[in-house]
Design a protein around this motif. Structure first.
Motif, mmCIF file in Angstrom:
data_model
loop_
_atom_site.group_PDB
_atom_site.id
_atom_site.type_symbol
_atom_site.label_atom_id
_atom_site.label_comp_id
_atom_site.label_asym_id
_atom_site.label_seq_id
_atom_site.Cartn_x
_atom_site.Cartn_y
_atom_site.Cartn_z
ATOM 1 N N ARG A 192 -12.672 0.960 12.214
ATOM 2 C CA ARG A 192 -12.891 0.197 10.984
ATOM 3 C C ARG A 192 -12.698 1.063 9.742
ATOM 4 N N VAL A 193 -13.125 2.302 9.811
ATOM 5 C CA VAL A 193 -12.883 3.224 8.698
ATOM 6 C C VAL A 193 -11.381 3.411 8.496
ATOM 7 N N PHE A 194 -10.656 3.578 9.589
ATOM 8 C CA PHE A 194 -9.199 3.743 9.507
ATOM 9 C C PHE A 194 -8.560 2.525 8.843
ATOM 10 N N LEU A 195 -8.875 1.320 9.329
ATOM 11 C CA LEU A 195 -8.282 0.096 8.764
ATOM 12 C C LEU A 195 -8.615 -0.058 7.290
ATOM 13 N N TYR A 196 -9.877 0.085 6.960
ATOM 14 C CA TYR A 196 -10.311 -0.097 5.582
ATOM 15 C C TYR A 196 -9.661 0.934 4.664
ATOM 16 N N THR A 197 -9.698 2.187 5.088
ATOM 17 C CA THR A 197 -9.186 3.266 4.251
ATOM 18 C C THR A 197 -7.678 3.166 4.049
ATOM 19 N N THR A 198 -6.927 2.901 5.104
ATOM 20 C CA THR A 198 -5.467 2.821 4.952
ATOM 21 C C THR A 198 -5.069 1.624 4.091
ATOM 22 N N THR A 199 -5.784 0.509 4.256
ATOM 23 C CA THR A 199 -5.486 -0.663 3.425
ATOM 24 C C THR A 199 -5.810 -0.375 1.967
ATOM 25 N N ARG A 200 -6.994 0.189 1.716
ATOM 26 C CA ARG A 200 -7.394 0.524 0.344
ATOM 27 C C ARG A 200 -6.454 1.550 -0.275
ATOM 28 N N LEU A 201 -6.053 2.534 0.502
ATOM 29 C CA LEU A 201 -5.158 3.576 0.006
ATOM 30 C C LEU A 201 -3.806 3.004 -0.389
ATOM 31 N N ARG A 202 -3.209 2.186 0.468
ATOM 32 C CA ARG A 202 -1.912 1.582 0.132
ATOM 33 C C ARG A 202 -2.028 0.726 -1.134
ATOM 34 N N GLU A 203 -3.117 -0.018 -1.240
ATOM 35 C CA GLU A 203 -3.325 -0.852 -2.419
ATOM 36 C C GLU A 203 -3.450 0.002 -3.680
ATOM 37 N N ALA A 204 -4.225 1.079 -3.621
ATOM 38 C CA ALA A 204 -4.406 1.942 -4.789
ATOM 39 C C ALA A 204 -3.096 2.614 -5.195
ATOM 40 N N LEU A 205 -2.319 3.067 -4.216
ATOM 41 C CA LEU A 205 -1.038 3.713 -4.519
ATOM 42 C C LEU A 205 -0.061 2.716 -5.137
ATOM 43 N N SER A 206 -0.058 1.503 -4.624
ATOM 44 C CA SER A 206 0.822 0.479 -5.175
ATOM 45 C C SER A 206 0.382 0.094 -6.585
ATOM 46 N N GLN A 207 -0.923 -0.065 -6.794
ATOM 47 C CA GLN A 207 -1.429 -0.428 -8.128
ATOM 48 C C GLN A 207 -1.070 0.607 -9.187
ATOM 49 N N ALA A 208 -1.116 1.870 -8.814
ATOM 50 C CA ALA A 208 -0.777 2.917 -9.786
ATOM 51 C C ALA A 208 0.654 2.744 -10.286
ATOM 52 N N LEU A 209 1.552 2.396 -9.392
ATOM 53 C CA LEU A 209 2.955 2.188 -9.771
ATOM 54 C C LEU A 209 3.143 0.867 -10.514
ATOM 55 N N GLU A 210 2.497 -0.170 -10.033
ATOM 56 C CA GLU A 210 2.657 -1.501 -10.632
ATOM 57 C C GLU A 210 2.076 -1.570 -12.039
ATOM 58 N N GLN A 211 0.965 -0.892 -12.267
ATOM 59 C CA GLN A 211 0.270 -1.006 -13.553
ATOM 60 C C GLN A 211 0.836 -0.105 -14.635
ATOM 61 N N ASP A 212 1.694 0.832 -14.258
ATOM 62 C CA ASP A 212 2.324 1.668 -15.282
ATOM 63 C C ASP A 212 3.449 0.854 -15.914
ATOM 64 N N PRO A 213 3.366 0.563 -17.218
ATOM 65 C CA PRO A 213 4.365 -0.303 -17.847
ATOM 66 C C PRO A 213 5.782 0.266 -17.828
ATOM 67 N N GLU A 214 5.913 1.569 -17.693
ATOM 68 C CA GLU A 214 7.256 2.158 -17.635
ATOM 69 C C GLU A 214 7.822 2.175 -16.221
ATOM 70 N N VAL A 215 7.022 1.785 -15.241
ATOM 71 C CA VAL A 215 7.452 1.828 -13.841
ATOM 72 C C VAL A 215 7.503 0.421 -13.247
ATOM 73 N N SER A 216 6.352 -0.226 -13.146
ATOM 74 C CA SER A 216 6.236 -1.588 -12.637
ATOM 75 C C SER A 216 6.983 -1.804 -11.308
ATOM 76 N N LEU A 217 6.661 -0.965 -10.328
ATOM 77 C CA LEU A 217 7.221 -1.077 -8.977
ATOM 78 C C LEU A 217 6.077 -1.227 -7.985
ATOM 79 N N THR A 218 6.329 -1.941 -6.893
ATOM 80 C CA THR A 218 5.377 -1.924 -5.795
ATOM 81 C C THR A 218 5.616 -0.644 -4.998
ATOM 82 N N LEU A 219 4.663 -0.300 -4.162
ATOM 83 C CA LEU A 219 4.829 0.873 -3.301
ATOM 84 C C LEU A 219 6.041 0.695 -2.385
ATOM 85 N N ALA A 220 6.264 -0.510 -1.870
ATOM 86 C CA ALA A 220 7.417 -0.779 -1.010
ATOM 87 C C ALA A 220 8.733 -0.569 -1.768
#
Length: 166
Positions: free
Chosen positions: A21-49
């Protein structure tokens, strides 16, 4: 779900269940946080994918790769990759073309605009990876994590990752 061979399944122990459960939660949260960092930067606006596809194309010889190979490298289904590349194509970041080698397949080609956006996105991504993963684990912990997770890969997958440009 009952096993098909009639044997009782090997249920996870409470300790294994917590770790799972720690693995599932952490990997999901991590991917979301990494994607949000890219998506929320107005000069980037990319998903992690999207970012990962641009990275893979930037590392490919000539900045292009067969769609089927690209899907394998980013661990996407062919249809998911097609949808993501379509979004990137609409933004002028990639182009699709017939394969020069055989004319049957399709290739994705990184455009100059795609390369420029990738150069702006890379520092954002690296800062996010450091903040979310490397700094909390430390370098030794990060290396240990990589070593543990590599046990889940095939020999070919490990070789492919080892061949990734640094």
């Amino acid at each position: 779900m009952a096993p098909t061979n009639g044997n009782e399944p090997r249920w996870l122990s409470p300790e294994e269940q917590r770790a799972w459960r720690v693995f599932l939660y952490t990997t999901t949260r991590l991917r979301e946080a990494l994607s949000q960092a890219l998506e929320q930067d107005p000069e980037v606006s990319l998903t992690l994918a999207e970012y990962e596809i641009l990275v893979r194309l930037s590392e490919a010889p000539g900045g292009h790769a067969r769609m089927s190979e690209l899907a394998d490298h980013v661990v996407h289904s062919r249809s998911r990759l097609t949808h993501t590349v379509t979004r990137l194509e609409k933004r002028g970041l990639v182009e699709r073309q017939r394969c020069a080698s055989d004319g049957r397949g399709r290739e994705a080609l990184l455009t100059a605009d795609g390369r420029a956006l990738l150069e702006r996105a890379a520092p954002v991504h690296v800062a996010s990876v450091r903040a979310q993963l490397v700094d909390p684990l430390g370098t030794d912990g990060m290396v240990r994590l990589g070593s543990l997770l590599s046990a889940l890969l095939t020999e070919d997958e490990r070789a492919e990752i080892a061949a990734t440009p640094e």
